[in-house]
Design a protein around this motif. Sequence first.
Motif, PDB file in Angstrom:
ATOM      1  N   VAL A  85       0.836  -1.201   0.000  1.00  0.00           N
ATOM      2  CA  VAL A  85       0.000   0.000   0.000  1.00  0.00           C
ATOM      3  C   VAL A  85       0.875   1.257   0.000  1.00  0.00           C
ATOM      4  O   VAL A  85       1.845   1.364   0.750  1.00  0.00           O
ATOM      5  N   GLU A  86       0.467   2.210  -0.831  1.00  0.00           N
ATOM      6  CA  GLU A  86       1.095   3.531  -0.887  1.00  0.00           C
ATOM      7  C   GLU A  86       0.003   4.578  -0.736  1.00  0.00           C
ATOM      8  O   GLU A  86      -1.079   4.444  -1.295  1.00  0.00           O
ATOM      9  N   ALA A  87       0.276   5.622   0.057  1.00  0.00           N
ATOM     10  CA  ALA A  87      -0.707   6.686   0.260  1.00  0.00           C
ATOM     11  C   ALA A  87       0.008   8.030   0.264  1.00  0.00           C
ATOM     12  O   ALA A  87       1.153   8.147   0.721  1.00  0.00           O
ATOM     13  N   TRP A  88      -0.701   9.052  -0.243  1.00  0.00           N
ATOM     14  CA  TRP A  88      -0.142  10.397  -0.337  1.00  0.00           C
ATOM     15  C   TRP A  88      -0.995  11.371   0.456  1.00  0.00           C
ATOM     16  O   TRP A  88      -2.220  11.224   0.549  1.00  0.00           O
ATOM     17  N   LEU A  89      -0.353  12.389   1.019  1.00  0.00           N
ATOM     18  CA  LEU A  89      -1.029  13.501   1.684  1.00  0.00           C
ATOM     19  C   LEU A  89      -0.328  14.792   1.276  1.00  0.00           C
ATOM     20  O   LEU A  89       0.907  14.855   1.281  1.00  0.00           O
ATOM     21  N   SER A  90      -1.132  15.806   0.933  1.00  0.00           N
ATOM     22  CA  SER A  90      -0.588  17.125   0.567  1.00  0.00           C
ATOM     23  C   SER A  90       0.480  17.024  -0.515  1.00  0.00           C
ATOM     24  O   SER A  90       1.524  17.695  -0.471  1.00  0.00           O
ATOM     25  N   GLY A  91       0.225  16.147  -1.474  1.00  0.00           N
ATOM     26  CA  GLY A  91       1.102  16.049  -2.628  1.00  0.00           C
ATOM     27  C   GLY A  91       2.394  15.300  -2.422  1.00  0.00           C
ATOM     28  O   GLY A  91       3.304  15.366  -3.256  1.00  0.00           O
ATOM     29  N   ARG A  92       2.492  14.571  -1.302  1.00  0.00           N
ATOM     30  CA  ARG A  92       3.715  13.796  -1.089  1.00  0.00           C
ATOM     31  C   ARG A  92       3.387  12.423  -0.513  1.00  0.00           C
ATOM     32  O   ARG A  92       2.401  12.261   0.205  1.00  0.00           O
ATOM     33  N   PRO A  93       4.214  11.420  -0.831  1.00  0.00           N
ATOM     34  CA  PRO A  93       3.964  10.070  -0.304  1.00  0.00           C
ATOM     35  C   PRO A  93       4.285   9.998   1.179  1.00  0.00           C
ATOM     36  O   PRO A  93       5.334  10.475   1.620  1.00  0.00           O
ATOM     37  N   VAL A  94       3.371   9.404   1.961  1.00  0.00           N
ATOM     38  CA  VAL A  94       3.593   9.281   3.411  1.00  0.00           C
ATOM     39  C   VAL A  94       3.535   7.825   3.886  1.00  0.00           C
ATOM     40  O   VAL A  94       3.969   7.514   4.985  1.00  0.00           O
ATOM     41  N   ILE A  95       2.985   6.961   3.076  1.00  0.00           N
ATOM     42  CA  ILE A  95       3.000   5.516   3.340  1.00  0.00           C
ATOM     43  C   ILE A  95       3.633   4.834   2.141  1.00  0.00           C
ATOM     44  O   ILE A  95       3.249   5.090   0.994  1.00  0.00           O
ATOM     45  N   HIS A  96       4.614   3.962   2.395  1.00  0.00           N
ATOM     46  CA  HIS A  96       5.359   3.341   1.306  1.00  0.00           C
ATOM     47  C   HIS A  96       5.350   1.828   1.455  1.00  0.00           C
ATOM     48  O   HIS A  96       5.759   1.303   2.493  1.00  0.00           O
ATOM     49  N   GLN A  97       4.875   1.129   0.447  1.00  0.00           N
ATOM     50  CA  GLN A  97       4.955  -0.334   0.411  1.00  0.00           C
ATOM     51  C   GLN A  97       4.594  -0.950   1.765  1.00  0.00           C
ATOM     52  O   GLN A  97       5.314  -1.790   2.299  1.00  0.00           O
ATOM     53  N   LEU A  98       3.450  -0.534   2.282  1.00  0.00           N
ATOM     54  CA  LEU A  98       3.003  -1.035   3.580  1.00  0.00           C
ATOM     55  C   LEU A  98       2.468  -2.448   3.441  1.00  0.00           C
ATOM     56  O   LEU A  98       1.537  -2.704   2.683  1.00  0.00           O
ATOM     57  N   ASN A  99       3.065  -3.363   4.190  1.00  0.00           N
ATOM     58  CA  ASN A  99       2.597  -4.740   4.275  1.00  0.00           C
ATOM     59  C   ASN A  99       2.311  -5.039   5.738  1.00  0.00           C
ATOM     60  O   ASN A  99       3.226  -5.075   6.572  1.00  0.00           O
ATOM     61  N   LEU A 100       1.028  -5.230   6.049  1.00  0.00           N
ATOM     62  CA  LEU A 100       0.642  -5.354   7.453  1.00  0.00           C
ATOM     63  C   LEU A 100      -0.657  -6.132   7.575  1.00  0.00           C
ATOM     64  O   LEU A 100      -1.607  -5.895   6.831  1.00  0.00           O
TER      65      LEU A 100
END
Length: 267
Positions: free
Chosen positions: A11-26
């Motif tokens: 999982v990857e997620a962005w906030l305010s135009g920048r990535p904040v979660i990277h390759q989340l495996n959980l």
Amino acid sequence: MAEVWFEARQVEAWLSGRPVIHQLNLTLALGQSTTVLGPNGAGKSTLVKLIERSLHPIVQADAHLKLFGSETVNLWQLRSRLGVVTTELETRFPPGIEARDVVLSGLFGSMRLGRDQTPTPNQRRHGDALLHQLGLETIAEQRFGQLSDGQRRRLMIARALVHSPEVLVLDEPSRALDLKAAHQLLQTLRQLCRNGTTVVQVTHRIDTIVPEMQRVLFLDGGTVVGDGSPAEMLTAERLSALFDTDLTVVEANGYRQVLPAFRPASG
């Protein structure tokens, strides 16, 4: 085998135009109370937003995010299984609403009881039982704006529990609390864990990790960098690496506290 209630893959997620979660495996399972620990800016609050569905991950072919086994979630149905407490939510309540009505507003996902939002007698009794359970029965008729930070935080927990969810997620629950209020909150968390609620605490404070926690996750740079039991994870070596500072760990009564590592003076 325990039911998986949260599953993230790449999982990857962005906030305010920048990535904040990277390759989340959980993967998180029912019955396993967990602390997500990490420094400021690690992506902890973003993870909470993904859980409560106020933020959606970037769509990618090899990625998925599931809650209770499904990628598509009805938010009303989700409230019956998942409660979320954030300080951001706390700031949205009008100061004039009664404490009892704050709890009951959780039945409707609102910030107050509207004219067409009338709790049933059973729902009112359940709300009063929650106030009693969290030691708030004496402030039931007080205005929200008159309450202390600790009372408000426990009131938010009572509101989140109004649907009797299986999972309770708390984002930095001890933020801005004095010692007495923080200790009352910790007792509440211990009671919830013992009563069978799956508690997920997201925090940067080691001293608020209650003994009933079964799993500790390290989050840094928007990804999981450590996963294990409290005994495995809450060591001086691992915490020093996570927070990028030399630490020593002191343990008493099932709790842990961190102090700066002692370095003898040279010369």
